[in-house]
Design a protein around this motif. Structure first.
Motif, PDB file in Angstrom:
ATOM      1  N   GLY A  74      60.981 -32.148 -65.343  1.00 39.56           N
ATOM      2  CA  GLY A  74      60.839 -30.688 -65.629  1.00 39.56           C
ATOM      3  C   GLY A  74      61.955 -29.931 -65.856  1.00 39.56           C
ATOM      4  O   GLY A  74      63.263 -30.434 -65.427  1.00 39.56           O
ATOM      5  N   ASP A  75      62.116 -28.781 -66.556  1.00 37.36           N
ATOM      6  CA  ASP A  75      63.051 -27.725 -66.880  1.00 37.36           C
ATOM      7  C   ASP A  75      63.309 -26.989 -65.705  1.00 37.36           C
ATOM      8  O   ASP A  75      64.281 -26.136 -65.714  1.00 37.36           O
ATOM      9  CB  ASP A  75      62.933 -27.087 -68.200  1.00 37.36           C
ATOM     10  CG  ASP A  75      62.784 -27.921 -69.454  1.00 37.36           C
ATOM     11  OD1 ASP A  75      63.546 -28.983 -69.283  1.00 37.36           O
ATOM     12  OD2 ASP A  75      62.266 -27.522 -70.488  1.00 37.36           O
ATOM     13  N   ARG A  76      62.356 -26.818 -64.886  1.00 38.15           N
ATOM     14  CA  ARG A  76      62.480 -25.833 -63.589  1.00 38.15           C
ATOM     15  C   ARG A  76      63.506 -26.056 -62.677  1.00 38.15           C
ATOM     16  O   ARG A  76      63.789 -27.153 -62.580  1.00 38.15           O
ATOM     17  CB  ARG A  76      61.107 -25.634 -62.928  1.00 38.15           C
ATOM     18  CG  ARG A  76      61.177 -24.848 -62.005  1.00 38.15           C
ATOM     19  CD  ARG A  76      59.834 -24.440 -61.221  1.00 38.15           C
ATOM     20  NE  ARG A  76      59.698 -23.866 -60.001  1.00 38.15           N
ATOM     21  CZ  ARG A  76      60.274 -23.930 -58.933  1.00 38.15           C
ATOM     22  NH1 ARG A  76      60.721 -25.194 -58.331  1.00 38.15           N
ATOM     23  NH2 ARG A  76      59.974 -22.806 -57.676  1.00 38.15           N
ATOM     24  N   ARG A  77      64.474 -25.103 -62.235  1.00 34.85           N
ATOM     25  CA  ARG A  77      65.574 -25.241 -61.670  1.00 34.85           C
ATOM     26  C   ARG A  77      65.259 -24.468 -60.392  1.00 34.85           C
ATOM     27  O   ARG A  77      64.853 -23.210 -60.211  1.00 34.85           O
ATOM     28  CB  ARG A  77      66.910 -24.765 -62.084  1.00 34.85           C
ATOM     29  CG  ARG A  77      67.222 -25.731 -63.448  1.00 34.85           C
ATOM     30  CD  ARG A  77      68.508 -25.004 -64.446  1.00 34.85           C
ATOM     31  NE  ARG A  77      68.857 -25.842 -65.204  1.00 34.85           N
ATOM     32  CZ  ARG A  77      68.481 -25.693 -66.288  1.00 34.85           C
ATOM     33  NH1 ARG A  77      67.377 -25.077 -66.641  1.00 34.85           N
ATOM     34  NH2 ARG A  77      68.895 -26.354 -67.435  1.00 34.85           N
ATOM     35  N   ASP A  78      65.416 -25.236 -59.002  1.00 38.84           N
ATOM     36  CA  ASP A  78      65.278 -24.263 -57.731  1.00 38.84           C
ATOM     37  C   ASP A  78      66.767 -23.739 -57.530  1.00 38.84           C
ATOM     38  O   ASP A  78      67.641 -24.125 -58.092  1.00 38.84           O
ATOM     39  CB  ASP A  78      64.615 -25.507 -56.820  1.00 38.84           C
ATOM     40  CG  ASP A  78      63.375 -25.880 -57.036  1.00 38.84           C
ATOM     41  OD1 ASP A  78      62.430 -25.232 -57.717  1.00 38.84           O
ATOM     42  OD2 ASP A  78      62.802 -26.823 -56.521  1.00 38.84           O
ATOM     43  N   ASN A  79      66.567 -22.832 -56.574  1.00 39.01           N
ATOM     44  CA  ASN A  79      67.757 -22.318 -55.766  1.00 39.01           C
ATOM     45  C   ASN A  79      68.408 -21.394 -56.823  1.00 39.01           C
ATOM     46  O   ASN A  79      69.658 -21.726 -57.198  1.00 39.01           O
ATOM     47  CB  ASN A  79      68.630 -23.412 -55.588  1.00 39.01           C
ATOM     48  CG  ASN A  79      69.525 -22.828 -54.327  1.00 39.01           C
ATOM     49  OD1 ASN A  79      69.219 -21.965 -53.424  1.00 39.01           O
ATOM     50  ND2 ASN A  79      70.712 -23.443 -54.156  1.00 39.01           N
ATOM     51  N   GLN A  80      67.685 -20.596 -57.760  1.00 35.92           N
ATOM     52  CA  GLN A  80      68.265 -20.006 -58.722  1.00 35.92           C
ATOM     53  C   GLN A  80      68.070 -18.531 -58.947  1.00 35.92           C
ATOM     54  O   GLN A  80      66.917 -18.173 -58.239  1.00 35.92           O
ATOM     55  CB  GLN A  80      68.329 -20.530 -60.078  1.00 35.92           C
ATOM     56  CG  GLN A  80      66.959 -20.398 -60.622  1.00 35.92           C
ATOM     57  CD  GLN A  80      66.953 -20.874 -62.013  1.00 35.92           C
ATOM     58  OE1 GLN A  80      67.690 -21.626 -62.669  1.00 35.92           O
ATOM     59  NE2 GLN A  80      65.858 -20.296 -62.683  1.00 35.92           N
ATOM     60  N   VAL A  81      69.047 -17.795 -59.269  1.00 35.91           N
ATOM     61  CA  VAL A  81      68.572 -16.309 -59.772  1.00 35.91           C
ATOM     62  C   VAL A  81      69.129 -16.126 -61.122  1.00 35.91           C
ATOM     63  O   VAL A  81      70.095 -16.530 -61.500  1.00 35.91           O
ATOM     64  CB  VAL A  81      69.002 -15.209 -58.745  1.00 35.91           C
ATOM     65  CG1 VAL A  81      68.318 -15.162 -57.444  1.00 35.91           C
ATOM     66  CG2 VAL A  81      70.517 -15.242 -58.584  1.00 35.91           C
ATOM     67  N   VAL A  82      68.558 -14.799 -61.778  1.00 39.32           N
ATOM     68  CA  VAL A  82      68.974 -14.770 -63.099  1.00 39.32           C
ATOM     69  C   VAL A  82      69.425 -13.530 -63.273  1.00 39.32           C
ATOM     70  O   VAL A  82      68.712 -12.554 -62.908  1.00 39.32           O
ATOM     71  CB  VAL A  82      67.704 -14.936 -64.010  1.00 39.32           C
ATOM     72  CG1 VAL A  82      68.089 -14.889 -65.411  1.00 39.32           C
ATOM     73  CG2 VAL A  82      67.306 -16.385 -64.258  1.00 39.32           C
TER      74      VAL A  82
ATOM     75  N   GLU B   2      79.103  -8.730 -67.377  1.00 41.49           N
ATOM     76  CA  GLU B   2      80.303  -9.338 -68.166  1.00 41.49           C
ATOM     77  C   GLU B   2      79.668 -10.745 -68.374  1.00 41.49           C
ATOM     78  O   GLU B   2      79.828 -11.271 -69.510  1.00 41.49           O
ATOM     79  CB  GLU B   2      81.549  -9.425 -67.305  1.00 41.49           C
ATOM     80  CG  GLU B   2      82.179  -8.066 -66.971  1.00 41.49           C
ATOM     81  CD  GLU B   2      82.801  -7.463 -68.526  1.00 41.49           C
ATOM     82  OE1 GLU B   2      83.032  -8.526 -69.340  1.00 41.49           O
ATOM     83  OE2 GLU B   2      83.374  -6.484 -68.462  1.00 41.49           O
ATOM     84  N   LYS B   3      79.084 -11.291 -67.571  1.00 39.29           N
ATOM     85  CA  LYS B   3      78.971 -12.849 -67.526  1.00 39.29           C
ATOM     86  C   LYS B   3      77.334 -12.942 -67.081  1.00 39.29           C
ATOM     87  O   LYS B   3      77.150 -13.616 -65.907  1.00 39.29           O
ATOM     88  CB  LYS B   3      79.691 -13.737 -66.818  1.00 39.29           C
ATOM     89  CG  LYS B   3      81.113 -13.693 -67.181  1.00 39.29           C
ATOM     90  CD  LYS B   3      82.142 -14.421 -66.459  1.00 39.29           C
ATOM     91  CE  LYS B   3      83.733 -14.274 -66.731  1.00 39.29           C
ATOM     92  NZ  LYS B   3      83.816 -14.501 -68.176  1.00 39.29           N
ATOM     93  N   PRO B   4      76.619 -12.660 -68.140  1.00 39.31           N
ATOM     94  CA  PRO B   4      74.890 -12.991 -67.741  1.00 39.31           C
ATOM     95  C   PRO B   4      74.630 -14.469 -67.710  1.00 39.31           C
ATOM     96  O   PRO B   4      75.458 -15.310 -68.157  1.00 39.31           O
ATOM     97  CB  PRO B   4      73.985 -12.329 -68.918  1.00 39.31           C
ATOM     98  CG  PRO B   4      75.152 -12.476 -69.968  1.00 39.31           C
ATOM     99  CD  PRO B   4      76.494 -12.352 -69.384  1.00 39.31           C
ATOM    100  N   GLY B   5      73.471 -14.743 -67.181  1.00 33.10           N
ATOM    101  CA  GLY B   5      73.227 -16.180 -66.851  1.00 33.10           C
ATOM    102  C   GLY B   5      72.440 -16.820 -65.424  1.00 33.10           C
ATOM    103  O   GLY B   5      72.109 -15.741 -64.994  1.00 33.10           O
ATOM    104  N   LEU B   6      72.536 -18.049 -65.124  1.00 32.77           N
ATOM    105  CA  LEU B   6      71.971 -18.598 -64.060  1.00 32.77           C
ATOM    106  C   LEU B   6      72.931 -18.513 -62.907  1.00 32.77           C
ATOM    107  O   LEU B   6      74.239 -18.993 -63.194  1.00 32.77           O
ATOM    108  CB  LEU B   6      71.342 -19.825 -64.316  1.00 32.77           C
ATOM    109  CG  LEU B   6      70.181 -20.124 -65.270  1.00 32.77           C
ATOM    110  CD1 LEU B   6      69.761 -21.387 -65.512  1.00 32.77           C
ATOM    111  CD2 LEU B   6      69.153 -19.146 -64.841  1.00 32.77           C
ATOM    112  N   PHE B   7      72.658 -18.189 -61.593  1.00 35.35           N
ATOM    113  CA  PHE B   7      73.441 -18.318 -60.599  1.00 35.35           C
ATOM    114  C   PHE B   7      72.948 -18.773 -59.559  1.00 35.35           C
ATOM    115  O   PHE B   7      71.588 -18.659 -59.346  1.00 35.35           O
ATOM    116  CB  PHE B   7      74.032 -16.764 -60.021  1.00 35.35           C
ATOM    117  CG  PHE B   7      74.742 -15.959 -61.177  1.00 35.35           C
ATOM    118  CD1 PHE B   7      76.223 -16.157 -61.266  1.00 35.35           C
ATOM    119  CD2 PHE B   7      74.240 -15.376 -62.088  1.00 35.35           C
ATOM    120  CE1 PHE B   7      76.699 -15.503 -62.301  1.00 35.35           C
ATOM    121  CE2 PHE B   7      74.850 -14.593 -63.205  1.00 35.35           C
ATOM    122  CZ  PHE B   7      76.244 -14.766 -63.123  1.00 35.35           C
TER     123      PHE B   7
END
Length: 819
Positions: free
Chosen positions: A419-427, A433-438
């Protein structure tokens, strides 16, 4: 019909057509006959050179191939001399070289040579038919290896041969003696397997290796030359080497692309021969290729050993008369999805799902091995009505290593993706300056992730941030509002959770854009963004300036009015004046037009615009163009004319055009306005005694003066649509009779007569008994329409009542006249 059989029939039909074409009956040279025999085609020397260039083979590689086939390598030099531009002399086609090209697969029906013009239609039909045969999305593994010109499977014909090479008829040996005797001999093995050495006599060498022959030569040569002996005291030494190699004739049969007999080098192996024959055919096996020598099965090859593992240990050297047999393909299984090498693979008995995945290069990192999906066609014995295919899911990840899943012929295996779901992340999204996944690290706060994102952009709305959180219990989301200080830091700082989403908004996207517009005599009218400090003159400059007819002194500014309370006034118009220095139509009147005074309006450069303001620039009154009209037909000077004054009439236009010609048909003159005919009686217009009938022209009018047309056209619901001569005393009924009368469903009472001047009149009927027909003039068109289809199949009550009432009225009228 299977695609492979369709291709075979199409190629066979084309071959027959080429064989019986008139082109094949022409006188041909021996080389041309050899080309026709080998390819079934007539090929020019330029086409052979082009095909040789496209093969990618160098001169050295071609010479090596010819040497391995037992041919003189110099026969290729003339062709390569032409390719390399060393000579322009015409080629003398060499039959041996052409036969060698055919055996290499470079001169056959797959080369793409042009066919004779007499059978172009057959070539086009064949191409269209072959294109219509569907190809699978996935190909059979290994088939592409045999699809093009390559040296991958060429035998090694240079350098020393391996020690177990056996001599045979056709091999050439080099024998050199030095010492007491200086002698160099070239010895060829005869058909009987002998070599003949002068003074030493014949020696049988067939089946011997070079080492075996060296041992025999010590005895044979030592008997003739006393210095030849083993040991350091020998006074004559001999050297034995292999010169040209013989060629063997082998046969490749079964399900192979190009079956037949092939002359190959004596060092060639099974792979070399298979490549020459184009490899296994569409239904040929790659896993169980047999090599028979006489009645013995000497080898059985699995091409997967070489193609997948690089193991060529089973690739034996072929001998004279060997037969290679390619049987029908075994069970085939398709694998697709998240594997390294998706394709169609052939399985041998005992090979199962794990083997198939290994053939395909193994799973990709994103492969989901707990659910490998198999689309299976059930065997005949397991099928029931409505149950012929099944879908199976195999968990290979939890399956013990000593277990596997059996596959059947025709299975389609799909390795799905995780699946595309990613654990341990915030958006973090929005104006950072640099949006995205962290990555969510322990004890990470909102301020921490904003710092990792490079901080807020200058345009960010730094008063508040939105924190959108997922509720695990029901998968709903909750929005938390977090205040930001002057430096963009959250107050208070919030501890982040998994799957949190942070949104920072921008002031520009929150702000409503302001616009102003300018219309009228402007080069680029329309809507423009409002900038702070923008004036009416600035808006004019942004729009490209005035047109050639603009009046800069009569512009108007319309501004919205109103406030919080609804009132009657919604907009107020203000006169504004543009500066005389701006380019405009007034430049044509230098020294005549004075600078406007303050009573004409406020200067445009002093009017600062507001959101929604609209400016209208009027046309200069004195520069209005009256427009153009066109006069055609029987006048002395037909063509376009500009209206010289307002209110210009038809008669004045005729006078400007030089008047009518002698052939003009005045009664047929017509005036077209807006694409529609306008009633015009030119006879009355030209009668000066009648006033008020002269029409005033408008821009775009077209006046047409035709020649006299002494005919009448009858069309529509008549027996014979025709054109007849106009007769002065004939009425409408006479012309209809001339056309054979009306047809059964003609609506005679709705007949329309169109005159030459495009005026129209139609027939009418009084009390259903008396008909009033229009007159017929020269150039008229009589049109009789068809009756519309009746609804209900007859006369309704209203129609019957009207008919009876009219009849009674007529009877009463006759009775009164009688009395």
């Amino acid at each position: 019909m299977k695609p492979s059989f369709q291709r075979f029939l199409l190629l066979l039909a084309l071959q027959m057509l080429v064989s019986f074409s008139p082109f094949s009956l022409k006188a041909q040279t021996p080389a041309q006959q050899e080309i026709l025999r080998l390819t079934g085609q007539q090929v020019s020397e330029e086409q052979i050179l082009n095909q040789l260039a496209q093969s990618g083979l160098s001169r050295a590689e071609m010479r090596a191939r010819l040497t391995s086939m037992g041919l003189n390598p110099s026969i290729a030099d003339a062709y390569f001399d032409r390719l390399e531009g060393l000579t322009d002399d015409p080629l003398e086609q060499n039959a041996d070289f052409l036969q060698a090209l055919a055996q290499m697969g470079l001169l056959n029906e797959r080369t793409g040579f042009e066919l004779p013009d007499t059978i172009d239609f057959a070539r086009d039909s064949l191409a269209l038919a072959l294109d219509s045969v569907p190809d699978s999305v996935l190909t059979v593994f290994g088939r592409s290896v045999f699809g093009g010109a390559t040296t991958e499977f060429d035998p090694v014909v240079t350098g020393p041969v391996d020690p177990d090479y056996t001599l045979g008829p056709g091999d050439q040996l080099q024998l050199i003696l030095t010492g007491d005797v200086e002698l160099a001999l070239r010895l060829e093995v005869t058909r009987e397997g002998l070599i003949v050495i002068p003074d030493a006599g014949p020696i049988f060498v067939n089946g011997l290796t070079l080492g075996d022959l060296t041992d025999r030569l010590y005895a044979s040569l030592g008997a003739v030359y006393s210095g030849v002996r083993r040991g350091p005291d020998a006074t004559t030494i001999f050297y034995l080497s292999l010169g040209s190699l013989r060629s063997n004739l082998v046969y490749i049969v079964g399900d192979v692309s190009l079956p037949g007999g092939y002359q190959i080098s004596s060092v060639a192996t099974v792979f070399n021969a298979l490549y020459r024959a184009g490899g296994p055919g569409e239904q040929g096996s790659m896993r169980s290729i047999e090599v028979r020598r006489g009645s013995r099965l000497v080898a059985q090859l699995d091409l997967y050993d070489y193609l997948i593992r690089g193991d060529a240990s089973a690739d034996i050297r072929l001998e004279q008369g060997d037969r290679i047999f390619v049987p029908i393909v075994g069970p085939q299984v398709t694998i697709q999805g998240l594997v390294r090498r998706p394709a169609i693979y052939e399985l041998r008995p005992g090979e199962q799902l794990r083997d198939l995945i290994a053939f395909a290069g193994g799973p990709r990192p994103a492969a989901y091995m707990r659910r490998i999906q198999i689309d299976r066609i059930l065997p005949s014995a397991q099928r029931t009505p409505g149950r012929e295919r099944v879908l199976l899911d195999v968990d290979l990840e939890t399956m013990p290593d000593d277990e596997d899943f059996a596959l059947l012929d025709g299975d389609r295996v799909t390795v799905l993706s995780i699946g595309d779901r990613r654990d341990n992340q915030v958006v973090v999204a929005g104006y950072v300056e640099k949006p995205g996944l962290f990555e969510l690290v322990p004890n990470m706060t909102l301020g921490d992730v904003l710092t990792r994102a490079g901080g807020l952009l200058p345009d960010a709305f730094n008063d508040v941030a939105h924190l959108i959180r997922l509720v695990p219990s029901d998968s709903s989301t909750v929005l938390e509002r977090v205040s930001l200080d002057a430096g963009g830091r959250p107050v208070p700082d919030v501890l982040l959770r998994e799957m949190d989403r942070v949104v920072i908004y921008g002031r520009s996207e929150l702000r409503t854009d302001a616009f102003v517009s300018i219309e009228g005599e402007i080069k680029n009218p329309g809507l423009f963004p409002l900038h702070v400090g923008m004036t009416a003159e600035d808006l004019l400059l942004a729009s490209g300036g005035f047109t050639e007819r603009a009046d800069p002194f009569t512009a108007q500014l319309v501004r919205r009015e109103g406030g919080l309370v609804l009132g009657d006034t919604v907009a107020v118009s203000h006169p504004i004046v543009f500066d005389r220095s701006l380019p405009s139509a007034l430049d044509l009147f230098d020294g005549v037009v004075p600078q406007p005074g303050p009573e004409m309006g406020e200067p445009a450069r002093d009017v600062e615009l507001r959101d929604g303001d609209r400016i209208f620039v009027r046309r200069l009154q004195g520069l209005r163009d009256a427009g153009d009209v066109v006069i055609t037909g029987e006048v002395l000077y037909p063509g376009p004319y500009a209206l010289e004054r307002r209110g210009e009439t038809v008669s004045s236009l005729l006078a400007r055009a030089g008047g009518l010609t002698a052939e003009a048909y005045v009664e047929g003159a017509s005036l077209i306005r807006g694409g529609l005919p306008l009633g015009l009686n030119l006879v009355q217009v030209l009668d000066q005694s009648r006033r008020g009938v002269d029409l005033i022209l408008q821009p775009g009018d077209s006046l047409q003066i035709p020649e006299y047309d002494g005919t009448v056209q009858i069309i529509g619901a008549v027996e014979f649509q025709s054109r007849t001569r106009w007769r002065r005393r004939w009425n409408l009924g006479d012309y209809l009779e001339q056309a054979g009368g009306t047809v059964r469903d003609a609506d005679r009472n709705a007949t329309v007569v169109t005159y030459a001047n495009q005026e129209r009149q139609h027939s009418s009927k009084f009390l259903w008994l008396f008909r009033n027909d229009p007159r017929i003039e020269p150039g008229s068109t009589i049109s009789v329409p068809f009756k519309p289809p009746r609804e209900g199949g007859g006369m309704n009550a209203n129609q019957l009542l009207a008919y009876v009432t009219s009849l009674v009225t007529l009877i009463v009228l006759f009775d009164q006249l009688k009395n």
